[in-house]
Design an enzyme around this catalytic site. Structure first.
Site, PDB file in Angstrom:
ATOM      1  N   HIS A   1      -9.341   0.956   4.830  1.00 26.26           N
ATOM      2  CA  HIS A   1      -8.293   0.963   5.733  1.00 26.26           C
ATOM      3  C   HIS A   1      -8.414   1.762   6.921  1.00 26.26           C
ATOM      4  CE1 HIS A   1      -4.080   2.341   6.518  1.00 26.26           C
ATOM      5  NE2 HIS A   1      -3.585   1.149   5.945  1.00 26.26           N
TER       6      HIS A   1
ATOM      7  N   LYS B   1       0.067   4.181  -0.197  1.00 29.87           N
ATOM      8  CA  LYS B   1      -0.653   5.332   0.335  1.00 29.87           C
ATOM      9  C   LYS B   1      -0.415   6.665  -0.575  1.00 29.87           C
ATOM     10  CE  LYS B   1      -0.163   3.252   4.816  1.00 29.87           C
ATOM     11  NZ  LYS B   1      -0.177   3.544   6.294  1.00 29.87           N
TER      12      LYS B   1
ATOM     13  N   GLU C   1      -5.284  -5.586  10.543  1.00 29.82           N
ATOM     14  CA  GLU C   1      -4.324  -4.118  10.774  1.00 29.82           C
ATOM     15  C   GLU C   1      -4.654  -3.468  12.139  1.00 29.82           C
ATOM     16  OE1 GLU C   1      -2.447  -3.244   6.886  1.00 29.82           O
ATOM     17  OE2 GLU C   1      -3.947  -1.693   6.928  1.00 29.82           O
TER      18      GLU C   1
ATOM     19  N   GLY D   1       2.374   1.836  10.959  1.00 22.78           N
ATOM     20  CA  GLY D   1       3.363   3.272  10.758  1.00 22.78           C
ATOM     21  C   GLY D   1       4.122   3.419  12.042  1.00 22.78           C
TER      22      GLY D   1
ATOM     23  N   ASN E   1       0.885  -1.245  -0.020  1.00 25.18           N
ATOM     24  CA  ASN E   1      -0.013   0.030   0.112  1.00 25.18           C
ATOM     25  C   ASN E   1       0.801   1.183   0.022  1.00 25.18           C
ATOM     26  OD1 ASN E   1      -1.756   1.991   0.301  1.00 25.18           O
ATOM     27  ND2 ASN E   1      -2.175   1.266   2.594  1.00 25.18           N
TER      28      ASN E   1
ATOM     29  N   SER F   1       3.453  -2.503  10.397  1.00 23.60           N
ATOM     30  CA  SER F   1       4.867  -2.637  10.573  1.00 23.60           C
ATOM     31  C   SER F   1       5.386  -3.801  10.296  1.00 23.60           C
ATOM     32  CB  SER F   1       5.054  -2.198  12.148  1.00 23.60           C
ATOM     33  OG  SER F   1       4.925  -0.942  12.549  1.00 23.60           O
TER      34      SER F   1
ATOM     35  N   GLU G   1      -6.910   4.263   8.069  1.00 18.55           N
ATOM     36  CA  GLU G   1      -6.824   5.719   7.580  1.00 18.55           C
ATOM     37  C   GLU G   1      -7.727   6.077   7.188  1.00 18.55           C
ATOM     38  OE1 GLU G   1      -3.039   5.362   5.777  1.00 18.55           O
ATOM     39  OE2 GLU G   1      -1.976   4.868   7.914  1.00 18.55           O
TER      40      GLU G   1
HETATM   41  C1  PEP Z   1      -0.675   0.005   6.374  1.00 21.17           C
HETATM   42  O1  PEP Z   1      -1.218   1.356   6.310  1.00 21.17           O
HETATM   43  O2  PEP Z   1      -1.452  -0.808   5.442  1.00 21.17           O
HETATM   44  C2  PEP Z   1       0.330  -0.571   6.916  1.00 21.17           C
HETATM   45  C3  PEP Z   1       0.273  -1.872   7.222  1.00 21.17           C
HETATM   46  O3  PEP Z   1       1.266   0.284   7.220  1.00 21.17           O
HETATM   47  P1  PEP Z   1       2.830   0.123   7.983  1.00 21.17           P
HETATM   48  O4  PEP Z   1       3.306  -1.286   7.331  1.00 21.17           O
HETATM   49  O5  PEP Z   1       3.747   1.268   7.643  1.00 21.17           O
HETATM   50  O6  PEP Z   1       2.628  -0.293   9.215  1.00 21.17           O
END
Ligand code: PEP
Length: 248
Positions: free
Chosen positions: A95, A10, A162, A168, A8, A208, A97
């Site tokens: 997601h 973003k 997630e 993040g 992703n 992460s 976000e």
């Molecule tokens: C995400 O936003 O889908 C995600 C998993 O981000 P990160 O790997 O940066 O934690």
């Protein structure tokens, strides 16, 4: 189940960066594509260009969101069929976000899933609890509600767990926590869709995931791949994570 490693991107990537990243992933993909599916989800403005670079390769193209309506007066929005037309075959939906920054509810996510499926896109539906919800012992309850609210009848897409606090932050969920939650989600999917259909849904972990922790996370039972944010912006790191999905 064949793993899926999805990136992703973003809201990152102008033309030069996106093209270079897509080319590097395409070039490194063949050995890992032998044992896992690869997907990259660039920003909508880069879909067509990245799709052209990935055409004929082992790397599929996805989007990060779609509108729930097929067309109409929705200034600034993009429909699922427009994404399909631009070359996407999958779309990330719900997601955290988008849930947090755009107020997306489970009901809206479910409408988007239906729109994605109608347009021929594979929906990747994200669920996950906040830090506060986990601290107060409400993580399975939260994810259970998200699953029953966001997934329509007959769902055959992908689910990505997630935890919001792991996205993040560099603080990935520990493998035993992932195992407990993925076990719960699998049971819920089988309850919602029947044993066979629920067992066939790919269940990703996201939050992460990096090259250094990918192997331990991808070896957890009921983890069928990963959704990767930050680390997906570096081709070497993304491909190293994919290599960690090799069968052992
Ligand atoms: C995400 O936003 O889908 C995600 C998993 O981000 P990160 O790997 O940066 O934690």
């Amino acid at each position: 189940m064949r793993p899926l490693i999805a990136g992703n991107w973003k809201m990152n990537g102008l033309t030069g960066f996106s093209a270079a990243l897509a080319r590097a992933i395409r070039e490194g993909a063949p050995p890992v594509a032998a044992f896992c599916d690869l997907l990259v989800c660039p920003p909508a403005t880069q879909l067509a260009a990245v799709g052209a670079i990935l055409a004929g390769s082992a790397v599929a193209l996805g989007a990060q969101n779609c509108h729930q309506e097929p067309d109409g007066a929705h200034t600034g929005d993009i429909s699922a069929s427009m994404l399909r037309d631009a070359g996407a075959t999958a779309v990330i939906l719900g997601h955290s976000e988008r849930r947090a920054n755009h107020g997306e509810t489970d009901e809206l996510v479910r409408e988007k899933v239906l729109a994605a499926v109608a347009a021929g896109l594979l929906p990747i539906v994200c669920v996950g609890e906040t830090d506060e919800q986990r601290r107060s012992g409400r993580e399975t309850e939260t994810v259970g509600w998200q699953l029953s609210g966001s997934l329509p009848q007959g769902f055959t897409g992908v689910v990505s767990y997630e935890p919001v606090w792991a996205i993040g932050t560099g603080r990935a969920c520990e493998p035993p926590q992932v195992e407990a939650m993925h076990g719960f989600i699998r049971q819920e999917l089988m309850r919602q869709f029947g044993r066979e259909a629920g067992a066939a849904i790919r269940l990703l972990y996201g939050g992460s995931v990096k090259a250094h922790n990918a192997r331990s996370l991808l070896s957890v039972p009921e983890v069928n791949g990963a959704l990767i944010g930050g680390a997906a912006l570096n081709a070497d790191e993304f491909l190293a994570i994919a290599r960690a999905a090799a069968p052992r």
